[in-house]
Design a protein around this motif. Sequence first.
Motif, PDB file in Angstrom:
ATOM      1  N   ASP A  12       1.053  -1.210  -0.062  1.00 35.67           N
ATOM      2  CA  ASP A  12      -0.145   0.006  -0.160  1.00 35.67           C
ATOM      3  C   ASP A  12       0.966   1.089  -0.114  1.00 35.67           C
ATOM      4  O   ASP A  12       1.853   1.118   0.792  1.00 35.67           O
ATOM      5  CB  ASP A  12      -0.960  -0.058   1.211  1.00 35.67           C
ATOM      6  N   VAL A  13       0.468   2.097  -1.053  1.00 42.38           N
ATOM      7  CA  VAL A  13       1.269   3.320  -0.999  1.00 42.38           C
ATOM      8  C   VAL A  13       0.390   4.708  -0.620  1.00 42.38           C
ATOM      9  O   VAL A  13      -0.426   4.583  -1.198  1.00 42.38           O
ATOM     10  CB  VAL A  13       1.919   3.687  -2.516  1.00 42.38           C
ATOM     11  N   ARG A  23       3.416   0.724   2.996  1.00 44.84           N
ATOM     12  CA  ARG A  23       3.321  -0.475   3.888  1.00 44.84           C
ATOM     13  C   ARG A  23       3.312  -1.743   3.137  1.00 44.84           C
ATOM     14  O   ARG A  23       2.422  -2.005   2.122  1.00 44.84           O
ATOM     15  CB  ARG A  23       1.912  -0.289   4.457  1.00 44.84           C
ATOM     16  N   VAL A  24       4.093  -2.694   3.791  1.00 44.82           N
ATOM     17  CA  VAL A  24       4.225  -3.916   3.069  1.00 44.82           C
ATOM     18  C   VAL A  24       3.748  -5.062   4.005  1.00 44.82           C
ATOM     19  O   VAL A  24       3.881  -5.106   5.208  1.00 44.82           O
ATOM     20  CB  VAL A  24       5.735  -4.181   2.870  1.00 44.82           C
ATOM     21  N   ARG A  38       9.625  -2.648  -8.006  1.00 40.19           N
ATOM     22  CA  ARG A  38       8.643  -1.563  -8.989  1.00 40.19           C
ATOM     23  C   ARG A  38       7.858  -0.613  -7.825  1.00 40.19           C
ATOM     24  O   ARG A  38       7.748   0.356  -8.673  1.00 40.19           O
ATOM     25  CB  ARG A  38       7.649  -2.641  -9.832  1.00 40.19           C
ATOM     26  N   ALA A  39       7.520  -0.919  -6.826  1.00 39.87           N
ATOM     27  CA  ALA A  39       6.669   0.045  -6.103  1.00 39.87           C
ATOM     28  C   ALA A  39       7.807   0.999  -5.596  1.00 39.87           C
ATOM     29  O   ALA A  39       7.042   2.222  -5.301  1.00 39.87           O
ATOM     30  CB  ALA A  39       5.917  -0.830  -4.947  1.00 39.87           C
ATOM     31  N   HIS A  69      17.822   0.163  -2.908  1.00 43.76           N
ATOM     32  CA  HIS A  69      16.857   1.295  -2.724  1.00 43.76           C
ATOM     33  C   HIS A  69      17.476   2.631  -2.090  1.00 43.76           C
ATOM     34  O   HIS A  69      17.360   3.655  -2.342  1.00 43.76           O
ATOM     35  CB  HIS A  69      15.605   1.016  -2.503  1.00 43.76           C
ATOM     36  N   HIS A  70      17.931   2.283  -0.854  1.00 44.67           N
ATOM     37  CA  HIS A  70      18.446   3.434   0.092  1.00 44.67           C
ATOM     38  C   HIS A  70      19.643   4.018  -0.597  1.00 44.67           C
ATOM     39  O   HIS A  70      19.750   5.235  -0.520  1.00 44.67           O
ATOM     40  CB  HIS A  70      19.295   2.645   1.341  1.00 44.67           C
TER      41      HIS A  70
END
Length: 115
Positions: A12-13, A23-24, A38-39, A69-70
């Motif tokens: 959820d973005v 939120r994963v 991808r999110a 990603h960081h």
Amino acid sequence: MTATTPPSLVIDVVDTGDAVLIRVRGEIDLRTGPRLERALAPFHARRCELDLGEVPFTDSTGVNLLVRHHREAARAGGALRLVSVARPVLRILRLTGTDALLLPGGGPLGAQDPS
């Protein structure tokens, strides 16, 4: 023989304007990691808060994805901050030494501390 369906990954973005909360829920592994990648990708230049409080498992795929990603966010002027981490995932972050990179202040996140 009955095949069981592995738990799916739910992402959820929530864009608050100032930051993006992601939120994963579910496991992060070789099968589900690409969906999380991808999110996260569109938000490299933003401040991202990642809630992994409902992630019961991650393997090296998830750890590598978070570190990647960081770094990409830092290069693009954004940031990644874990705001909640389930105990099993926190344990993996500690074992791999990535807790110092991914957690605010390099320390545990409140009640999620497995000690």
